[in-house]
Write an enzyme that holds these catalytic residues in place. Sequence first.
Site, PDB file in Angstrom:
ATOM      1  N   CYS A   4       1.292  -0.935   0.173  1.00  0.00           N
ATOM      2  CA  CYS A   4      -0.048   0.111  -0.049  1.00  0.00           C
ATOM      3  C   CYS A   4       0.636   1.387  -0.027  1.00  0.00           C
ATOM      4  O   CYS A   4       1.454   1.224   0.633  1.00  0.00           O
ATOM      5  CB  CYS A   4      -0.689   0.029   1.101  1.00  0.00           C
ATOM      6  SG  CYS A   4      -1.876   1.111   1.210  1.00  0.00           S
ATOM      7  N   CYS A   7       0.531   2.874   3.206  1.00  0.00           N
ATOM      8  CA  CYS A   7       1.459   2.665   4.502  1.00  0.00           C
ATOM      9  C   CYS A   7       2.662   2.880   3.955  1.00  0.00           C
ATOM     10  O   CYS A   7       3.312   2.844   4.857  1.00  0.00           O
ATOM     11  CB  CYS A   7       0.622   0.915   4.699  1.00  0.00           C
ATOM     12  SG  CYS A   7      -0.808   1.318   5.066  1.00  0.00           S
ATOM     13  N   ASP A  30      -0.827  16.693  -1.850  1.00  0.00           N
ATOM     14  CA  ASP A  30      -1.517  15.531  -2.130  1.00  0.00           C
ATOM     15  C   ASP A  30       0.227  16.293  -3.812  1.00  0.00           C
ATOM     16  O   ASP A  30       0.425  16.943  -4.410  1.00  0.00           O
ATOM     17  CB  ASP A  30      -2.701  15.963  -3.121  1.00  0.00           C
ATOM     18  CG  ASP A  30      -2.781  15.160  -4.128  1.00  0.00           C
ATOM     19  OD1 ASP A  30      -4.137  14.285  -3.659  1.00  0.00           O
ATOM     20  OD2 ASP A  30      -2.555  14.718  -5.254  1.00  0.00           O
ATOM     21  N   HIS A  46      -4.346   0.787   8.438  1.00  0.00           N
ATOM     22  CA  HIS A  46      -4.813   0.386   7.464  1.00  0.00           C
ATOM     23  C   HIS A  46      -6.442   0.299   7.154  1.00  0.00           C
ATOM     24  O   HIS A  46      -6.996  -0.781   7.856  1.00  0.00           O
ATOM     25  CB  HIS A  46      -4.089  -0.328   6.452  1.00  0.00           C
ATOM     26  CG  HIS A  46      -4.309  -0.575   5.241  1.00  0.00           C
ATOM     27  ND1 HIS A  46      -3.813  -0.245   4.152  1.00  0.00           N
ATOM     28  CD2 HIS A  46      -5.190  -1.140   4.342  1.00  0.00           C
ATOM     29  CE1 HIS A  46      -4.303  -0.146   3.149  1.00  0.00           C
ATOM     30  NE2 HIS A  46      -5.213  -1.674   2.786  1.00  0.00           N
ATOM     31  N   ASN A  87     -12.763   9.466  -1.393  1.00  0.00           N
ATOM     32  CA  ASN A  87     -13.554   8.652  -2.889  1.00  0.00           C
ATOM     33  C   ASN A  87     -13.390   7.286  -2.342  1.00  0.00           C
ATOM     34  O   ASN A  87     -12.614   7.050  -1.749  1.00  0.00           O
ATOM     35  CB  ASN A  87     -12.449   8.885  -3.438  1.00  0.00           C
ATOM     36  CG  ASN A  87     -12.675   9.962  -4.887  1.00  0.00           C
ATOM     37  OD1 ASN A  87     -13.944  10.520  -4.663  1.00  0.00           O
ATOM     38  ND2 ASN A  87     -11.414  10.604  -4.958  1.00  0.00           N
ATOM     39  N   HIS A  98      -6.239   2.818   0.092  1.00  0.00           N
ATOM     40  CA  HIS A  98      -6.395   3.097   1.869  1.00  0.00           C
ATOM     41  C   HIS A  98      -7.051   4.787   2.188  1.00  0.00           C
ATOM     42  O   HIS A  98      -7.273   5.473   1.564  1.00  0.00           O
ATOM     43  CB  HIS A  98      -4.771   3.540   1.883  1.00  0.00           C
ATOM     44  CG  HIS A  98      -3.947   3.672   3.391  1.00  0.00           C
ATOM     45  ND1 HIS A  98      -3.501   3.320   4.466  1.00  0.00           N
ATOM     46  CD2 HIS A  98      -4.548   4.678   4.225  1.00  0.00           C
ATOM     47  CE1 HIS A  98      -2.939   3.758   5.464  1.00  0.00           C
ATOM     48  NE2 HIS A  98      -3.811   4.533   5.093  1.00  0.00           N
ATOM     49  N   HIS A 100      -8.526   7.270   3.184  1.00  0.00           N
ATOM     50  CA  HIS A 100      -7.783   9.048   3.716  1.00  0.00           C
ATOM     51  C   HIS A 100      -8.928  10.334   2.285  1.00  0.00           C
ATOM     52  O   HIS A 100      -9.916  10.139   1.880  1.00  0.00           O
ATOM     53  CB  HIS A 100      -6.429   9.321   1.786  1.00  0.00           C
ATOM     54  CG  HIS A 100      -7.342   9.142   0.369  1.00  0.00           C
ATOM     55  ND1 HIS A 100      -7.413   7.705   0.247  1.00  0.00           N
ATOM     56  CD2 HIS A 100      -7.108   9.621  -0.698  1.00  0.00           C
ATOM     57  CE1 HIS A 100      -7.407   7.843  -1.535  1.00  0.00           C
ATOM     58  NE2 HIS A 100      -7.958   8.983  -1.548  1.00  0.00           N
TER      59      HIS A 100
HETATM   60  P1  DGP Z   1      -7.948   9.423  -4.808  1.00  0.00           P
HETATM   61  O1  DGP Z   1      -8.173   9.497  -6.055  1.00  0.00           O
HETATM   62  O2  DGP Z   1      -9.543   9.423  -3.774  1.00  0.00           O
HETATM   63  O3  DGP Z   1      -7.937   7.591  -4.733  1.00  0.00           O
HETATM   64  O4  DGP Z   1      -6.816   9.656  -4.893  1.00  0.00           O
HETATM   65  C1  DGP Z   1      -5.140   9.704  -4.115  1.00  0.00           C
HETATM   66  C2  DGP Z   1      -4.829  10.725  -4.560  1.00  0.00           C
HETATM   67  O5  DGP Z   1      -3.415  10.637  -4.145  1.00  0.00           O
HETATM   68  C3  DGP Z   1      -4.696  11.535  -5.728  1.00  0.00           C
HETATM   69  O6  DGP Z   1      -4.756  12.720  -5.950  1.00  0.00           O
HETATM   70  C4  DGP Z   1      -3.128  11.499  -5.816  1.00  0.00           C
HETATM   71  C5  DGP Z   1      -2.422  11.266  -4.609  1.00  0.00           C
HETATM   72  N1  DGP Z   1      -1.306  10.251  -4.593  1.00  0.00           N
HETATM   73  C6  DGP Z   1      -1.322   9.241  -4.761  1.00  0.00           C
HETATM   74  N2  DGP Z   1       0.158   8.638  -5.329  1.00  0.00           N
HETATM   75  C7  DGP Z   1       1.340   9.744  -4.070  1.00  0.00           C
HETATM   76  C8  DGP Z   1       2.307   9.994  -3.873  1.00  0.00           C
HETATM   77  O7  DGP Z   1       2.952   8.515  -3.995  1.00  0.00           O
HETATM   78  N3  DGP Z   1       2.215  10.537  -2.923  1.00  0.00           N
HETATM   79  C9  DGP Z   1       1.266  11.659  -2.335  1.00  0.00           C
HETATM   80  N4  DGP Z   1       1.996  12.754  -1.735  1.00  0.00           N
HETATM   81  N5  DGP Z   1       0.128  11.814  -3.313  1.00  0.00           N
HETATM   82  C10 DGP Z   1      -0.315  11.086  -3.692  1.00  0.00           C
END
Ligand code: DGP
Length: 114
Positions: A4, A7, A30, A46, A87, A98, A100
Amino acid sequence: MNDCIFCRIIKGDIPSAKVYEDELCYAFKDINPQAPAHVLVVPKKHAASVLELGEEDKALLGHIQLVIGKLAKELGVSETGFRVMTNCGSDACQSVKHLHYHLLGGVQMSEKMV
Ligand code: DGP
């Protein structure tokens, strides 16, 4: 969970721009910001989504809501307004399995939710 990505971020195996951490949750910027302020608040425990949480997680969920309010103030968006969203599942385009919460602010948003 080893596979994950969130995680691994929480553990520090993958770098992130941390904005907050306590014993229950972790918040970071993000990687693909959709607003001037775009922070993800995640429980350290998790769970793919709220569907995997139960009565025993009530305190955790309440705690995260309070942390979101605290971060909105710290990010300077509490006066102007902000949006909090999570989401869940394919129709909502959840990409990271995971739980969020997206905290978005610093821009005038649309009334539309979809
Ligand atoms: P969702 O579509 O709700 O599952 O959003 C997942 C969010 O996670 C997306 O806006 C981009 C963010 N994200 C994905 N991978 C990473 C990462 O490695 N680092 C950071 N900072 N954000 C990430």
